[in-house]
Design an enzyme around this catalytic site. Structure first.
Site, PDB file in Angstrom:
ATOM      1  CE  LYS A   1      -2.088   2.577   3.109  1.00 19.94           C
ATOM      2  NZ  LYS A   1      -2.159   3.842   2.354  1.00 19.94           N
TER       3      LYS A   1
ATOM      4  CD  GLU B   1      13.884   1.457   8.692  1.00 17.74           C
ATOM      5  OE1 GLU B   1      14.420   2.475   9.171  1.00 17.74           O
ATOM      6  OE2 GLU B   1      14.336   0.314   8.851  1.00 17.74           O
TER       7      GLU B   1
ATOM      8  CB  CYS C   1      12.992   9.809   7.529  1.00 19.16           C
ATOM      9  SG  CYS C   1      13.719   8.640   6.386  1.00 19.16           S
TER      10      CYS C   1
HETATM   11  O1  TXE Z   1       2.305   9.344   7.930  1.00 17.53           O
HETATM   12  P1  TXE Z   1       1.650   7.982   8.273  1.00 17.53           P
HETATM   13  P2  TXE Z   1       1.601  10.751   7.759  1.00 17.53           P
HETATM   14  C1  TXE Z   1       6.259  11.575   9.743  1.00 17.53           C
HETATM   15  C2  TXE Z   1       6.229  13.058   9.559  1.00 17.53           C
HETATM   16  C3  TXE Z   1       4.812  13.306   9.236  1.00 17.53           C
HETATM   17  C4  TXE Z   1       4.140  12.309  10.152  1.00 17.53           C
HETATM   18  C5  TXE Z   1       2.770  11.901   9.749  1.00 17.53           C
HETATM   19  O2  TXE Z   1       6.551  13.698  10.757  1.00 17.53           O
HETATM   20  O3  TXE Z   1       4.409  14.609   9.506  1.00 17.53           O
HETATM   21  O4  TXE Z   1       4.977  11.204  10.109  1.00 17.53           O
HETATM   22  O5  TXE Z   1       2.727  11.659   8.359  1.00 17.53           O
HETATM   23  C6  TXE Z   1      -0.233   4.272   6.342  1.00 17.53           C
HETATM   24  N1  TXE Z   1      -2.176   0.911   9.692  1.00 17.53           N
HETATM   25  N2  TXE Z   1       6.645  10.846   8.551  1.00 17.53           N
HETATM   26  O6  TXE Z   1       0.385  10.896   8.592  1.00 17.53           O
HETATM   27  O7  TXE Z   1       0.232   8.161   8.679  1.00 17.53           O
HETATM   28  C7  TXE Z   1      -0.532   5.466   5.485  1.00 17.53           C
HETATM   29  O8  TXE Z   1      -1.682   5.251   4.713  1.00 17.53           O
HETATM   30  C8  TXE Z   1      -1.461   0.703   8.574  1.00 17.53           C
HETATM   31  C9  TXE Z   1       7.978  10.373   8.534  1.00 17.53           C
HETATM   32  O9  TXE Z   1       1.413  10.993   6.347  1.00 17.53           O
HETATM   33  O10 TXE Z   1       2.557   7.265   9.174  1.00 17.53           O
HETATM   34  C10 TXE Z   1       0.732   5.573   4.663  1.00 17.53           C
HETATM   35  O11 TXE Z   1       0.717   4.622   3.609  1.00 17.53           O
HETATM   36  N3  TXE Z   1      -1.026   1.691   7.786  1.00 17.53           N
HETATM   37  C11 TXE Z   1       8.180   9.362   7.490  1.00 17.53           C
HETATM   38  C12 TXE Z   1       1.815   5.198   5.675  1.00 17.53           C
HETATM   39  O12 TXE Z   1       1.129   4.460   6.689  1.00 17.53           O
HETATM   40  C13 TXE Z   1      -1.287   2.949   8.147  1.00 17.53           C
HETATM   41  C14 TXE Z   1       7.492   9.553   6.207  1.00 17.53           C
HETATM   42  C15 TXE Z   1       2.530   6.384   6.318  1.00 17.53           C
HETATM   43  O13 TXE Z   1       1.584   7.275   6.846  1.00 17.53           O
HETATM   44  C16 TXE Z   1      -2.029   3.229   9.322  1.00 17.53           C
HETATM   45  C17 TXE Z   1       6.141  10.033   6.376  1.00 17.53           C
HETATM   46  C18 TXE Z   1      -2.470   2.142  10.113  1.00 17.53           C
HETATM   47  N4  TXE Z   1      -3.137   2.305  11.243  1.00 17.53           N
HETATM   48  C19 TXE Z   1       5.789  10.685   7.528  1.00 17.53           C
HETATM   49  N5  TXE Z   1      -2.136   4.572   9.426  1.00 17.53           N
HETATM   50  C20 TXE Z   1       9.577   8.870   7.295  1.00 17.53           C
HETATM   51  N6  TXE Z   1      10.133   8.240   8.315  1.00 17.53           N
HETATM   52  O14 TXE Z   1      10.163   9.001   6.251  1.00 17.53           O
HETATM   53  C21 TXE Z   1      -1.491   5.120   8.371  1.00 17.53           C
HETATM   54  N7  TXE Z   1      -0.986   4.137   7.582  1.00 17.53           N
END
Ligand code: TXE
Length: 482
Positions: free
Chosen positions: A174, A249, A283
């Site tokens: 996904k 990660e 990140c």
């Molecule tokens: O990420 P999410 P978001 C950090 C960054 C950002 C914050 C939130 O600070 O502002 O995280 O970002 C899926 N079960 N990073 O809300 O929600 C979601 O659909 C399974 C750092 O956009 O963590 C997407 O595919 N999956 C980071 C993925 O998880 C779930 C990069 C990431 O989304 C889920 C991005 C659940 N319960 C954000 N909830 C890095 N380390 O590079 C969400 N997802």
């Protein structure tokens, strides 16, 4: 509607079972430009059925066949690199030049790296002299889940999928709902490359709905996730009691430690990049910059001048440095942190404002790159991941103090150190509590190295052998001599 994205299940393209679609916004304009399926547990069930059928062949066909198909996937992405780069830029708001030179080439490299890595993968033997021999069989896990974020969409998606497929697993993947387009284009390329139906299934939709259903599905044996720390925690809460293998990660709050003897020009060039590449939405970006006092003033002046010269604007324009942030919500989050920094006593040295663009781009999510000073080490701005074009700078005196500042968060992904003193480089690297330490460089990546963080930056490692090991189950076979 220009583009309607579909799920890819069993080698075919489908709407979600719900029949519903979500709007996909183009960050450069703030307008809806495509739609993606709003998938749920029913789609996960179909994908698992398809993967179950594909698994016996894919897990047994041998490394050579998997190598050939994955290399073809890489070649086809390379053939279509211009359309992949355009799609990545349109979907994420990043400068097209960045997508063309970093994101898509890296996705190609991921496939080639793991396609060839599987040809060289071997396992251990532990002979017990005169008695028996143990050997480790590394077998595919079965069906695995790969969930990736929006900041480096195809780059991070393929970083998970390629090793999972190379090791003989079937995958339910996904991409982020904010950036689904290149994952959709990937399905076309996989079909053309002859990847058997059901080996890779790509579902689109919301994290809390279809993402959660992937994590919950009992037949999905492992979850490889990159994203926010809070999401990682919630995934672990679901997956750990089911004894799934987990690679998480997560976020970072990475320090850059600049000693007075640093190679100044090289350090300055790289620090502009490590702060603002992809609008700080990587990140690995360094967001807390600590400078040894003798060069603090010099650094501040030169750095601010360079940051002011960065061009924010149309992601399509070849001379754009900073495109748009990924979403309205994210823009508001980052702007909220800039306000918080001021409340916490920070002084904005440059940036801090939204950038209003003319015409078509008027609704886009543009923000000036921002440098802040005067904040205490422990304040929220210096402790929480902002994930945008915002950095703080502060002076330090001794090596001990610099190290204490650098280590002073709950995150532990990557640290960068600038010094010409070899002994100090070794000493500091050893004492930094991070999964990755760069000395006199940043984001210099060798795909064979372990990649990942400690503390709230996650558990597990990706890359090279770590990824091949993660996606396989080691079985010890002990054969007694007669
Ligand atoms: O990420 P999410 P978001 C950090 C960054 C950002 C914050 C939130 O600070 O502002 O995280 O970002 C899926 N079960 N990073 O809300 O929600 C979601 O659909 C399974 C750092 O956009 O963590 C997407 O595919 N999956 C980071 C993925 O998880 C779930 C990069 C990431 O989304 C889920 C991005 C659940 N319960 C954000 N909830 C890095 N380390 O590079 C969400 N997802």
């Amino acid at each position: 509607m220009e583009h309607q994205i579909q799920n890819y299940i069993g080698g075919d393209w489908h709407a979600a079972q719900s029949g519903a679609y979500l709007d996909n916004y183009q960050p450069a304009t703030g307008k809806v430009y495509s739609r993606l399926p709003d998938s749920d547990a029913r789609d996960v069930e179909l994908a698992v059925e398809a993967a179950r059928k594909a698994l016996p062949h894919w897990s047994k066909c041998g490394a050579q066949e998997r190598f050939q198909i994955l290399m073809r996937v890489a070649d086809l992405i390379e053939r279509d690199i211009e359309s992949f780069a355009s799609a990545e830029s349109a979907d994420s708001g990043k400068a097209r030049t960045l997508a063309r030179t970093v994101d898509i080439p890296r996705a190609i490299a991921n496939f080639r790296f793991f396609a060839t890595a599987i040809l060289h993968f071997s396992s251990e033997a532990h002979p017990m002299e005169g008695e028996a021999v143990n050997f480790t069989l590394r077998q595919p896990l079965g069906i695995v889940g790969c969930i990736s974020p929006w900041n480096l969409p195809l780059y991070l998606f393929t970083w998970k999928i390629a090793p999972a497929l190379a090791t003989g697993n079937c995958v339910i993947a996904k991409p982020s709902e904010l950036t689904p387009m290149t994952a959709y284009l990937l399905t076309k390329v996989c079909a053309e490359a002859g990847l058997p139906a059901g080996v890779l299934n790509i579902l689109h939709g919301l994290g809390g709905k279809v993402g959660q259903a992937i994590v919950e599905h009992p037949e999905i044996k492992a979850i490889s996730f990159t994203g926010g720390t809070a999401t990682g925690r919630s995934i672990a809460q679901t997956a750990a009691p089911m004894f799934k293998k987990l690679s998480l990660e997560l976020g970072g709050k990475n320090p850059v430690l600049i000693f007075a003897d640093a190679p100044f020009e090289e350090m300055l060039n790289t620090t502009v990049r490590s702060s603002f590449a992809n609008n700080g939405q990587i990140c690995l970006c360094g967001s807390r910059i600590y400078i040894q006092r003798p060069i603090y003033e010099q650094f501040r002046e030169a750095f601010v001048a360079r940051v002011k010269a960065l061009r924010v604007g149309d992601p399509e324009a070849p001379d754009t440095n900073q495109g748009a942030l990924v979403s309205q919500q994210h823009l508001e989050k980052v702007a909220g942190y800039i306000r918080l920094a001021q409340e916490e006593g920070g002084k904005i040295l440059c940036g801090g404002q939204r950038v209003e663009m003319p015409g078509e781009l008027a609704g886009g999510y543009y923000l000036q790159p921002t440098v802040i000073e005067g904040l205490p080490i422990g304040c929220r701005t210096n402790q929480e991941e902002i994930f945008g074009p915002v950095v703080t700078i502060a002076p330090f005196d001794t090596e001990e103090e610099g190290l204490a500042f650098a280590n002073g968060t709950n995150y532990g992904l990557a640290a960068t150190v600038w010094t010409n003193d070899l002994m100090r480089a070794h000493r500091v690297a050893e004492q930094l509590h991070f999964g990755i330490v760069w000395i006199n460089c940043w984001m210099l990546r060798d795909l064979r190295t372990p990649f990942g963080g400690v503390r709230q930056s996650g558990v597990g490692r990706e890359g090279g052998l770590e990824a091949l090991r993660f996606f396989t189950e080691p079985k010890n076979v002990c054969i007694r001599y007669w």
